[in-house]
Design an enzyme around this catalytic site. Structure first.
Site, PDB file in Angstrom:
ATOM      1  N   HIS A  17      -1.040  -6.651  -3.733  1.00 52.84           N
ATOM      2  CA  HIS A  17      -0.539  -6.879  -2.373  1.00 52.84           C
ATOM      3  C   HIS A  17       0.477  -5.801  -1.987  1.00 52.84           C
ATOM      4  CE1 HIS A  17      -1.293 -11.392  -3.292  1.00 52.84           C
ATOM      5  NE2 HIS A  17      -2.182 -11.054  -2.371  1.00 52.84           N
ATOM      6  N   LYS A  41      -2.728 -26.635   0.332  1.00 55.27           N
ATOM      7  CA  LYS A  41      -3.370 -26.045  -0.845  1.00 55.27           C
ATOM      8  C   LYS A  41      -2.490 -26.194  -2.092  1.00 55.27           C
ATOM      9  CE  LYS A  41      -5.613 -21.884  -0.721  1.00 55.27           C
ATOM     10  NZ  LYS A  41      -5.772 -20.484  -0.217  1.00 55.27           N
ATOM     11  N   SER A 128      -3.777 -13.457  -7.199  1.00 51.44           N
ATOM     12  CA  SER A 128      -2.683 -14.407  -7.472  1.00 51.44           C
ATOM     13  C   SER A 128      -3.185 -15.506  -8.403  1.00 51.44           C
ATOM     14  CB  SER A 128      -2.187 -15.030  -6.167  1.00 51.44           C
ATOM     15  OG  SER A 128      -1.685 -14.046  -5.310  1.00 51.44           O
TER      16      SER A 128
HETATM   17  O1  PNS Z   1      -4.213 -14.859   0.781  1.00 49.26           O
HETATM   18  P1  PNS Z   1      -5.283 -15.692   1.412  1.00 49.26           P
HETATM   19  O2  PNS Z   1      -5.152 -17.138   0.972  1.00 49.26           O
HETATM   20  O3  PNS Z   1      -6.661 -15.143   1.207  1.00 49.26           O
HETATM   21  O4  PNS Z   1      -5.004 -15.652   3.009  1.00 49.26           O
HETATM   22  C1  PNS Z   1      -5.805 -16.382   3.901  1.00 49.26           C
HETATM   23  C2  PNS Z   1      -5.226 -16.351   5.321  1.00 49.26           C
HETATM   24  C3  PNS Z   1      -3.770 -16.778   5.316  1.00 49.26           C
HETATM   25  C4  PNS Z   1      -5.310 -14.956   5.897  1.00 49.26           C
HETATM   26  C5  PNS Z   1      -6.073 -17.315   6.179  1.00 49.26           C
HETATM   27  O5  PNS Z   1      -6.220 -18.538   5.503  1.00 49.26           O
HETATM   28  C6  PNS Z   1      -5.476 -17.606   7.548  1.00 49.26           C
HETATM   29  O6  PNS Z   1      -5.413 -16.751   8.391  1.00 49.26           O
HETATM   30  N1  PNS Z   1      -5.020 -18.860   7.754  1.00 49.26           N
HETATM   31  C7  PNS Z   1      -4.405 -19.290   8.975  1.00 49.26           C
HETATM   32  C8  PNS Z   1      -5.279 -20.333   9.699  1.00 49.26           C
HETATM   33  C9  PNS Z   1      -6.323 -19.661  10.558  1.00 49.26           C
HETATM   34  O7  PNS Z   1      -6.019 -18.894  11.455  1.00 49.26           O
HETATM   35  N2  PNS Z   1      -7.580 -19.936  10.236  1.00 49.26           N
HETATM   36  C10 PNS Z   1      -8.706 -19.351  10.923  1.00 49.26           C
HETATM   37  C11 PNS Z   1      -8.889 -17.890  10.505  1.00 49.26           C
HETATM   38  S1  PNS Z   1     -10.508 -17.554  10.234  1.00 49.26           S
END
Ligand code: PNS
Length: 163
Positions: A17, A41, A128
């Site tokens: 990251h 989560k 992670s």
């Molecule tokens: O590190 P990660 O868990 O892969 O990140 C995922 C993340 C945070 C980018 C994604 O889950 C997100 O944007 N969540 C916010 C909710 C949202 O907007 N969902 C629709 C997006 S497709």
């Protein structure tokens, strides 16, 4: 001013990251690292601690800001007046999920663009999830996470971990 948002769970932040954050500072005037408050989560680190760790890790990068967010990413983008999302892609297996998210975000907010960046090759297998698992089982992850994360992981995961 060109700004970008680098969203994620960062539970915890890894050297992969941090590599993406550094690379994105070369491309954008400001980079906002957006830490998802994904309590559903059951993260290992509460969001306050994930933000605190990240802030410490990017102290030497003046154009990086670390914030938390909940709800839709596109709403967070609007709140900080950004339209560019940065995501790291490690392997082909990441692509399908990332493509879906990028297209969904564009559906929700048509001006949104997602930039995929590739980390340094030595971090292409780092996640992670794996870092937590290996640490819990006593493996050496000291080259894969910043020292502060190693320290906090050892605190959280107890004796299985070693420095
Ligand atoms: O590190 P990660 O868990 O892969 O990140 C995922 C993340 C945070 C980018 C994604 O889950 C997100 O944007 N969540 C916010 C909710 C949202 O907007 N969902 C629709 C997006 S497709």
């Amino acid at each position: 001013m060109r700004n970008a948002v680098y969203p994620g769970s960062f539970d915890p932040v890894t050297n992969g990251h941090l590599d993406i954050i550094r690379r994105s500072t070369e491309l954008f005037d400001a980079v906002i690292v957006a830490v998802l408050e994904n309590e559903g989560k059951a993260p290992l680190f509460p969001v306050v601690e994930r933000v605190e760790i990240l802030r410490e890790c990017v102290r030497d990068l003046p154009t990086v800001e670390v914030r938390s967010f909940s709800g839709l990413l596109v709403n967070f983008l609007e709140s900080v007046d950004a339209r560019v999302v940065v995501r790291g892609i490690r392997a082909v297996s990441d692509y399908e999920y990332e493509l879906q998210m990028a297209l969904m975000n564009r559906e929700l907010a048509p001006g949104t663009e997602t930039i995929f960046m590739i980390p340094a090759v030595e971090y292409t297998y780092v996640s992670s999830r794996l870092v937590k698992e290996v640490c819990r089982l006593g493996g050496d992850i000291s080259r894969l996470v910043p020292p502060l994360v190693l320290e906090r992981l050892v605190e959280k995961l107890g004796n299985g971990a070693r420095i």
